[in-house]
Design a protein around this motif. Structure first.
Motif, short mmCIF file in Angstrom:
data_model
loop_
_atom_site.label_atom_id
_atom_site.label_comp_id
_atom_site.label_asym_id
_atom_site.label_seq_id
_atom_site.Cartn_x
_atom_site.Cartn_y
_atom_site.Cartn_z
N ARG A 1 135.83 27.56 73.99
CA ARG A 1 136.83 28.28 72.75
C ARG A 1 136.90 26.88 71.89
NH1 ARG A 1 140.75 26.16 77.13
NH2 ARG A 1 140.82 23.90 76.69
N SER A 2 135.49 25.57 71.96
CA SER A 2 134.70 25.49 70.09
C SER A 2 133.98 26.45 70.13
CB SER A 2 134.38 24.04 70.75
OG SER A 2 133.42 23.75 71.28
N LEU A 3 133.22 27.07 70.92
CA LEU A 3 132.46 28.21 69.93
C LEU A 3 132.89 29.03 69.66
CD1 LEU A 3 129.64 28.53 72.66
CD2 LEU A 3 129.03 28.99 70.74
N SER A 4 134.19 29.56 70.30
CA SER A 4 135.25 30.78 69.20
C SER A 4 135.58 30.29 68.62
CB SER A 4 135.47 31.23 70.92
OG SER A 4 136.78 30.32 71.30
N SER A 5 135.95 28.65 68.23
CA SER A 5 136.79 28.46 66.75
C SER A 5 136.44 28.85 65.27
CB SER A 5 136.71 26.90 67.33
OG SER A 5 137.72 26.62 65.68
N ASP A 6 137.38 29.00 64.50
CA ASP A 6 136.40 29.42 63.02
C ASP A 6 137.25 28.42 62.35
OD1 ASP A 6 139.49 29.57 63.49
OD2 ASP A 6 139.06 32.02 62.73
N SER A 7 137.41 27.02 62.43
CA SER A 7 138.60 25.58 62.34
C SER A 7 137.02 24.76 61.02
CB SER A 7 139.09 24.99 62.96
OG SER A 7 138.03 24.40 64.00
N CYS A 8 137.78 24.54 60.40
CA CYS A 8 136.14 23.47 59.30
C CYS A 8 135.89 22.51 60.51
CB CYS A 8 137.54 23.00 58.28
SG CYS A 8 138.42 24.28 57.41
N SER A 9 136.57 21.87 61.12
CA SER A 9 135.66 21.11 62.03
C SER A 9 135.64 22.02 63.05
CB SER A 9 136.35 20.11 62.82
OG SER A 9 138.62 20.94 63.14
N ALA A 10 135.15 22.94 63.09
CA ALA A 10 134.39 23.37 65.09
C ALA A 10 133.10 23.22 65.22
CB ALA A 10 134.35 25.49 64.27
N THR A 11 131.88 23.13 64.22
CA THR A 11 130.52 22.33 64.18
C THR A 11 131.54 20.47 65.00
OG1 THR A 11 129.88 23.16 62.58
CG2 THR A 11 128.48 21.16 63.63
N THR A 12 131.63 20.26 64.33
CA THR A 12 132.21 19.16 64.82
C THR A 12 132.54 18.72 66.81
OG1 THR A 12 132.50 18.26 62.69
CG2 THR A 12 132.79 16.20 64.40
N LEU A 13 133.24 19.47 66.32
CA LEU A 13 133.95 19.64 68.37
C LEU A 13 132.63 20.48 68.91
CD1 LEU A 13 136.75 19.60 69.26
CD2 LEU A 13 138.08 21.76 68.57
N LEU A 14 132.25 21.25 69.00
CA LEU A 14 131.18 22.26 69.18
C LEU A 14 129.90 20.93 69.25
CD1 LEU A 14 130.29 24.34 70.75
CD2 LEU A 14 129.04 24.51 68.31
N SER A 15 129.50 19.91 68.44
CA SER A 15 128.72 18.74 68.82
C SER A 15 129.68 18.36 69.71
CB SER A 15 128.80 18.16 67.91
OG SER A 15 127.88 17.39 67.80
N LYS A 16 130.45 17.87 69.63
CA LYS A 16 131.03 16.37 70.84
C LYS A 16 131.52 17.57 71.78
CE LYS A 16 136.09 14.29 72.10
NZ LYS A 16 137.00 14.65 71.29
N HIS A 17 131.60 18.94 72.62
CA HIS A 17 131.51 19.55 73.80
C HIS A 17 130.39 19.42 74.46
CE1 HIS A 17 135.76 20.42 72.55
NE2 HIS A 17 135.89 20.18 73.57
N VAL A 18 129.43 19.88 73.37
CA VAL A 18 128.05 20.01 74.06
C VAL A 18 127.56 18.66 74.86
CG1 VAL A 18 125.63 20.12 73.11
CG2 VAL A 18 127.47 21.81 72.43
N GLU A 19 127.51 17.18 73.84
CA GLU A 19 127.44 16.50 74.41
C GLU A 19 128.13 15.69 75.54
OE1 GLU A 19 125.59 12.29 74.60
OE2 GLU A 19 124.90 14.26 73.58
N MET A 20 130.13 16.38 75.70
CA MET A 20 130.23 16.11 76.37
C MET A 20 129.34 16.92 78.47
SD MET A 20 134.43 16.60 75.68
CE MET A 20 135.00 16.38 77.30
N ILE A 21 129.12 17.90 78.11
CA ILE A 21 128.30 18.90 79.23
C ILE A 21 127.76 18.06 79.70
CG2 ILE A 21 127.76 20.86 80.28
CD1 ILE A 21 130.17 21.94 79.53
N HIS A 22 126.43 17.56 78.46
CA HIS A 22 125.27 16.86 78.43
C HIS A 22 125.12 16.30 79.67
CE1 HIS A 22 121.39 15.01 77.10
NE2 HIS A 22 121.00 15.92 78.85
N GLN A 23 126.36 15.01 79.06
CA GLN A 23 126.40 13.93 79.97
C GLN A 23 127.18 13.59 81.53
OE1 GLN A 23 125.71 10.49 78.64
NE2 GLN A 23 124.66 11.47 77.57
N HIS A 24 128.14 14.83 81.59
CA HIS A 24 128.17 16.00 83.15
C HIS A 24 126.91 15.54 83.84
CE1 HIS A 24 131.24 16.60 85.73
NE2 HIS A 24 130.56 17.95 85.28
N PHE A 25 126.18 16.30 83.26
CA PHE A 25 124.97 16.48 84.06
C PHE A 25 124.11 15.59 84.33
CE2 PHE A 25 125.51 21.60 82.74
CZ PHE A 25 125.24 21.81 84.52
N GLN A 26 124.37 14.27 82.92
CA GLN A 26 123.40 12.64 83.41
C GLN A 26 124.10 12.35 84.39
OE1 GLN A 26 120.50 12.69 81.70
NE2 GLN A 26 120.17 14.57 80.67
#
Length: 274
Positions: A43-68
């Motif tokens: 959803r964050s990848l498909s978002s075109d909102s102004c905060s899309a990059t910040t949200l995407l960065s947060k979700h990337v880190e969430m998945i990375h930490q999930h793997f850790q």
């Protein structure tokens, strides 16, 4: 099956009544990845909102930490009961061919990121360096950063992936040798002492107990490679590149549980050379 039961018996911690099997942790971890984190990332990848990059960065880190979190749990499970990881009966039939010392082979991470770097579908014009994606109208409806995530990847990224692949070609065979030597030492010890007065079963159990520490060490080192390669890739990719990479990795793991894929895999018959 005999050796699996012996590995279980060799560690008294495995008999603790409150210690749950790793497969239960994995089931919960997998459900979170599939039903919560992967949809959030998409959803964050498909978002075109102004905060899309910040949200995407947060979700990337969430998945990375999930793997850790998963790798930490693997290490703990190995030190408590390595048998449930080295002999993973609970893994799916599609999953098992990709396992190496208890989990997916670290080559998978490098191959996946290489697929993005070498994607033949993105044709670059040598004269103007424009990527041709087909219908231009589809581009206008997409986030430009998403569309161009893999257009002209940085030299730093390409160089680091090359280094990772070279490192794996050196480290993986060395670890395979350690595992093979540990197994060979176990078999040699059993063969040397077989038939002595204290009894065959007792000898085998004793030999496995001596061998356990090295087997756990090999597994943990294999897990350390997986953790390191994943972290290295995340560290040299942009947030959009990391998002696509993690989405691909997560989707690959989720695919192991696809009922249609599992059914086709079970029906597949491999020819045997005569």
């Amino acid at each position: 099956m005999m050796f699996k039961s012996l590995f279980h018996r060799s560690n008294p911690l495995t008999r603790h009544p409150t210690r749950r099997p790793f497969k239960e942790f994995y089931s919960e971890w997998f459900k979170t990845l599939k039903h919560t984190l992967l949809p959030l990332l998409r959803r964050s990848l498909s978002s075109d909102s102004c905060s899309a990059t910040t949200l995407l960065s947060k979700h990337v880190e969430m998945i990375h930490q999930h793997f850790q979190l998963y790798y930490d749990a693997l290490d703990n499970a190995a030190s408590n009961d390595v048998a449930q990881l080295l002999f993973p009966e609970w893994r799916g039939s599609c999953e098992k061919p990709f396992l190496w010392l208890g989990d997916v082979h670290p080559y998978l991470f490098a191959k996946l990121i290489r697929q993005f770097l070498d994607d033949p579908d993105d044709e670059i014009d040598d004269n103007c360096n424009v990527v041709h994606f087909g219908d231009i109208s589809s581009i206008l409806n997409e986030n430009w950063h998403v569309v161009n995530a893999w257009n002209s990847p940085s030299k730093v990224l390409i160089t680091r992936i090359d280094e990772i692949e070279r490192g794996l070609r050196l480290i993986v065979p060395a670890l395979v040798v350690r595992a093979r030597e540990a197994q060979g030492a176990l078999v040699a010890k059993i063969g040397e002492e077989w038939g002595k007065n204290e009894g065959e079963k007792g000898l085998v159990v004793k030999a496995v107990e001596v061998n356990m520490e090295e087997m756990v060490s090999v597994f943990v080192d294999a897990n350390r490679i997986r953790r390191s390669v994943l972290s290295e890739i995340i560290s040299v990719t942009s947030v959009y590149q990391a998002a696509f990479f993690l989405e691909g990795l997560a989707q690959f793991l989720v695919g192991f549980g696809d009922k249609k894929l599992v059914s086709e895999f079970k029906r597949c018959k491999f020819p045997v050379d005569s």
